[in-house]
Design a protein around this motif. Sequence first.
Motif, PDB file in Angstrom:
ATOM      1  N   GLY A   1       0.820  -1.206   0.000  1.00  0.00           N
ATOM      2  CA  GLY A   1       0.000   0.000   0.000  1.00  0.00           C
ATOM      3  C   GLY A   1       0.851   1.251   0.000  1.00  0.00           C
ATOM      4  O   GLY A   1       1.969   1.267   0.502  1.00  0.00           O
ATOM      5  N   ASN A   2       0.331   2.301  -0.572  1.00  0.00           N
ATOM      6  CA  ASN A   2       0.962   3.638  -0.654  1.00  0.00           C
ATOM      7  C   ASN A   2       2.083   3.710  -1.683  1.00  0.00           C
ATOM      8  O   ASN A   2       2.208   4.695  -2.405  1.00  0.00           O
ATOM      9  CB  ASN A   2       1.510   4.100   0.701  1.00  0.00           C
ATOM     10  CG  ASN A   2       0.470   4.121   1.791  1.00  0.00           C
ATOM     11  OD1 ASN A   2      -0.721   4.266   1.534  1.00  0.00           O
ATOM     12  ND2 ASN A   2       0.913   3.958   3.028  1.00  0.00           N
ATOM     13  N   VAL A   3       2.951   2.697  -1.736  1.00  0.00           N
ATOM     14  CA  VAL A   3       4.129   2.691  -2.629  1.00  0.00           C
ATOM     15  C   VAL A   3       4.874   4.022  -2.503  1.00  0.00           C
ATOM     16  O   VAL A   3       5.227   4.657  -3.491  1.00  0.00           O
ATOM     17  CB  VAL A   3       3.745   2.395  -4.092  1.00  0.00           C
ATOM     18  CG1 VAL A   3       4.974   2.011  -4.914  1.00  0.00           C
ATOM     19  CG2 VAL A   3       2.712   1.267  -4.181  1.00  0.00           C
ATOM     20  N   SER A   4       5.040   4.487  -1.288  1.00  0.00           N
ATOM     21  CA  SER A   4       5.761   5.719  -0.930  1.00  0.00           C
ATOM     22  C   SER A   4       5.058   6.994  -1.384  1.00  0.00           C
ATOM     23  O   SER A   4       4.763   7.871  -0.578  1.00  0.00           O
ATOM     24  CB  SER A   4       7.207   5.702  -1.460  1.00  0.00           C
ATOM     25  OG  SER A   4       7.985   4.755  -0.753  1.00  0.00           O
TER      26      SER A   4
ATOM     27  N   LEU B   1      17.361   1.118  -5.821  1.00  0.00           N
ATOM     28  CA  LEU B   1      16.878   2.337  -6.467  1.00  0.00           C
ATOM     29  C   LEU B   1      16.017   3.175  -5.529  1.00  0.00           C
ATOM     30  O   LEU B   1      16.030   4.404  -5.595  1.00  0.00           O
ATOM     31  CB  LEU B   1      16.077   1.976  -7.717  1.00  0.00           C
ATOM     32  CG  LEU B   1      16.846   1.230  -8.813  1.00  0.00           C
ATOM     33  CD1 LEU B   1      15.911   0.810  -9.928  1.00  0.00           C
ATOM     34  CD2 LEU B   1      17.978   2.111  -9.350  1.00  0.00           C
ATOM     35  N   ALA B   2      15.261   2.495  -4.678  1.00  0.00           N
ATOM     36  CA  ALA B   2      14.381   3.194  -3.733  1.00  0.00           C
ATOM     37  C   ALA B   2      13.920   2.194  -2.687  1.00  0.00           C
ATOM     38  O   ALA B   2      13.958   0.980  -2.897  1.00  0.00           O
ATOM     39  CB  ALA B   2      13.176   3.796  -4.456  1.00  0.00           C
ATOM     40  N   SER B   3      13.476   2.712  -1.545  1.00  0.00           N
ATOM     41  CA  SER B   3      12.927   1.855  -0.501  1.00  0.00           C
ATOM     42  C   SER B   3      11.916   2.646   0.301  1.00  0.00           C
ATOM     43  O   SER B   3      11.901   3.884   0.276  1.00  0.00           O
ATOM     44  CB  SER B   3      14.025   1.312   0.418  1.00  0.00           C
ATOM     45  OG  SER B   3      14.676   2.369   1.102  1.00  0.00           O
ATOM     46  N   GLY B   4      11.063   1.930   1.023  1.00  0.00           N
ATOM     47  CA  GLY B   4      10.038   2.616   1.799  1.00  0.00           C
ATOM     48  C   GLY B   4       9.268   1.656   2.675  1.00  0.00           C
ATOM     49  O   GLY B   4       9.600   0.474   2.795  1.00  0.00           O
ATOM     50  N   ILE B   5       8.207   2.174   3.286  1.00  0.00           N
ATOM     51  CA  ILE B   5       7.341   1.389   4.164  1.00  0.00           C
ATOM     52  C   ILE B   5       6.191   0.833   3.339  1.00  0.00           C
ATOM     53  O   ILE B   5       5.531   1.569   2.600  1.00  0.00           O
ATOM     54  CB  ILE B   5       6.782   2.257   5.303  1.00  0.00           C
ATOM     55  CG1 ILE B   5       7.917   2.888   6.111  1.00  0.00           C
ATOM     56  CG2 ILE B   5       5.870   1.436   6.214  1.00  0.00           C
ATOM     57  CD1 ILE B   5       7.440   3.964   7.089  1.00  0.00           C
ATOM     58  N   SER B   6       5.948  -0.465   3.466  1.00  0.00           N
ATOM     59  CA  SER B   6       4.791  -1.067   2.806  1.00  0.00           C
ATOM     60  C   SER B   6       3.562  -0.846   3.674  1.00  0.00           C
ATOM     61  O   SER B   6       3.512  -1.301   4.812  1.00  0.00           O
ATOM     62  CB  SER B   6       5.020  -2.567   2.603  1.00  0.00           C
ATOM     63  OG  SER B   6       3.885  -3.176   2.004  1.00  0.00           O
TER      64      SER B   6
END
Length: 331
Positions: A12-15, A270-275
Amino acid sequence: MVVSVYAPASIGNVSVGFDLLGAAIQPITGELLGDVVHVKVCHPLPSHQVDNTQTHQVSLLINGPFADKLPVEAEQNIVVMCARYFLEQVTKQPYQLELALDKNLPVGSGLGSSASSVVATLKALNLAFDDVLCNSDLLKLMGEFEGKISGEIHYDNVAPSFLGGLQLMLTDLEEVSSSIPAIPNWYWIVAYSGHSLSTKTMRSLLPKQCALQTSLEAMQRLAQFVHASHSGNAEMAAKALVDVIAEPARAEAIPGFVNAKQALQNIGVLASGISGSGPTLFAVTDNLALAEEAQTYLEQNYVESQLSGFSHICKIDNQGCRSIDTADQKE
């Protein structure tokens, strides 16, 4: 006849798309990462067998690695709630249903656990009743029941789990979401630490107001990502994937996230975030060897196996929920 439906996990959100963007994922190993619901519709009940307090008779059997995290009482399970509501919408004849849930996604993981159960249940029931509801009406039911868990209706998990791919939520009352082409050579690494975080609690950490400049940057990044995805510009899409609203408010509340994100940056993703609202972390790369290096780091430093944590290297799942032969499920 038993109808079995699998609904994939989702990010969800995909950042860049808080409550607006979601992605269905599938491990590259081919195993199923999502819940499975089995539905057996018995013959309509004769009137003399109908319980005066319950129009329909619904039983539920729960299996799977995370079955013990769900309520013991079947009537408190969202699968049974979904079934009862579905029957109320489509028939006046009382039915007996036998349901089984394979709970393969951890609750409070940020992988769309409740959405997966909801999607699989309603899709299976709709198939069992000869597709009585169209996809758009079915998706709206899914969003409504997901809202029962999170406290408000949003579609960034149910839409991709149902329809597959990357889904952008719309404001049109007739169309809930629109598909976005995913960058084809991206690998999506997901790592669930093993901790459980309440969606409601994590939403309470969000700022009640955002500065104008922050709001503008968030809109620009979402627009950039959507444009880059449609044009196939992988570099532009990756640069856009920065969360300027939710992640700054939530990062410190997720054990180990800040250090893991920095380490992944050093590795070269390339990128990272909270799922979703966490604690699952996601990262993207176009290099399989680098994806494997990132997964190894996360397995050793972020995943807590004693808490049933896990990680997967995934691709976007473009199929969404689907009927399965249970013999096809991989261990």
